[in-house]
Design a protein around this motif. Structure first.
Motif, PDB file in Angstrom:
ATOM      1  N   ALA A  12       1.055  -0.779  -0.011  1.00  0.00           N
ATOM      2  CA  ALA A  12      -0.290  -0.128  -0.056  1.00  0.00           C
ATOM      3  C   ALA A  12       0.918   1.070  -0.187  1.00  0.00           C
ATOM      4  N   PHE A  13       1.027   2.163  -0.740  1.00  0.00           N
ATOM      5  CA  PHE A  13       1.729   2.756  -0.907  1.00  0.00           C
ATOM      6  C   PHE A  13       0.824   4.635  -0.354  1.00  0.00           C
ATOM      7  N   GLN A  14       0.937   5.441  -0.019  1.00  0.00           N
ATOM      8  CA  GLN A  14       0.500   7.053  -0.088  1.00  0.00           C
ATOM      9  C   GLN A  14       0.943   8.119  -0.707  1.00  0.00           C
ATOM     10  N   LYS A  15       0.652   8.887  -0.622  1.00  0.00           N
ATOM     11  CA  LYS A  15       1.275  10.131  -1.540  1.00  0.00           C
ATOM     12  C   LYS A  15       2.023  10.323  -0.543  1.00  0.00           C
ATOM     13  N   TYR A  16       2.713  10.531  -1.556  1.00  0.00           N
ATOM     14  CA  TYR A  16       4.088  12.119  -0.982  1.00  0.00           C
ATOM     15  C   TYR A  16       5.021  12.636  -1.982  1.00  0.00           C
ATOM     16  N   ASN A  17       5.073  13.676  -0.799  1.00  0.00           N
ATOM     17  CA  ASN A  17       6.229  14.914  -1.829  1.00  0.00           C
ATOM     18  C   ASN A  17       7.833  14.971  -1.078  1.00  0.00           C
ATOM     19  N   GLY A  18       8.633  13.453  -2.667  1.00  0.00           N
ATOM     20  CA  GLY A  18       9.831  13.241  -2.510  1.00  0.00           C
ATOM     21  C   GLY A  18      10.489  14.237  -3.382  1.00  0.00           C
ATOM     22  N   GLY A  19      11.605  14.056  -3.239  1.00  0.00           N
ATOM     23  CA  GLY A  19      12.900  14.920  -4.432  1.00  0.00           C
ATOM     24  C   GLY A  19      12.586  13.707  -5.555  1.00  0.00           C
ATOM     25  N   TYR A  20      12.488  13.149  -5.246  1.00  0.00           N
ATOM     26  CA  TYR A  20      12.617  11.960  -6.827  1.00  0.00           C
ATOM     27  C   TYR A  20      11.611  10.716  -6.622  1.00  0.00           C
ATOM     28  N   SER A  21      10.335  10.848  -5.490  1.00  0.00           N
ATOM     29  CA  SER A  21       9.311   9.945  -5.671  1.00  0.00           C
ATOM     30  C   SER A  21       8.184  10.923  -5.349  1.00  0.00           C
ATOM     31  N   ASN A  22       6.762   9.740  -5.627  1.00  0.00           N
ATOM     32  CA  ASN A  22       5.666  10.164  -5.350  1.00  0.00           C
ATOM     33  C   ASN A  22       4.797   9.969  -4.879  1.00  0.00           C
ATOM     34  N   TYR A  23       4.933   8.362  -3.656  1.00  0.00           N
ATOM     35  CA  TYR A  23       4.717   7.955  -3.064  1.00  0.00           C
ATOM     36  C   TYR A  23       5.433   7.093  -2.362  1.00  0.00           C
ATOM     37  N   VAL A  24       5.175   6.914  -1.032  1.00  0.00           N
ATOM     38  CA  VAL A  24       5.760   6.180  -0.087  1.00  0.00           C
ATOM     39  C   VAL A  24       4.589   4.534   0.715  1.00  0.00           C
ATOM     40  N   ASP A  25       5.545   3.947   0.079  1.00  0.00           N
ATOM     41  CA  ASP A  25       5.037   2.243   1.002  1.00  0.00           C
ATOM     42  C   ASP A  25       4.350   2.763   2.480  1.00  0.00           C
TER      43      ASP A  25
END
Length: 126
Positions: free
Chosen positions: A40-53
């Motif tokens: 399951a992944f949630q929306k995330y504002n990372g530098g090189y990603s947009n979802y986090v497990d």
């Protein structure tokens, strides 16, 4: 839940060369939560990603499919694993008749969506 065909690439520990898949996902109505292959992944504002497990914190890039080009990052390498059930739909979307096997590996991906397990995990954090 909405069911879509999407591109999923693991970024944590790999930069642009992580394992990548094209397969069917389930999403929440807002697409802030995506379920794929027992993750399951949630929306995330990372530098090189947009979802986090949600369970292990690994970062992923998850997106719709690009037409007439590779879905991999321009600097990425390795084959994209594609769910056998999705091949025909993917070929229709990109306007091709055959899947280039030098870029893709056809695999079987189970429909395992950890909705109940993740909801319990999220409730425990509150």
């Amino acid at each position: 839940m909405i069911k879509d065909l999407m591109y999923i690439e693991l970024k944590t520990g790999y930069s642009d060369d992580g394992p990548a898949w094209i397969g069917y996902v389930k999403t929440s109505k807002t697409k802030k939560t995506i379920y794929f292959n027992d993750h399951a992944f949630q929306k995330y504002n990372g530098g090189y990603s947009n979802y986090v497990d949600i369970e292990n914190g690994d970062e992923y890039w998850i997106s719709g499919l690009k037409k007439r080009e590779s879905n991999r990052h321009w600097d990425g390498h390795g084959k994209i694993m594609i769910d056998r059930r999705a091949v025909n739909e993917y070929l229709t979307l990109i306007g091709e008749k055959e899947l280039p096997l030098n870029l893709f590996e056809i695999i079987d991906i189970e429909n395992r969506f950890p909705v109940e397990r993740v909801n319990n995990l999220l409730n425990d954090k509150e």
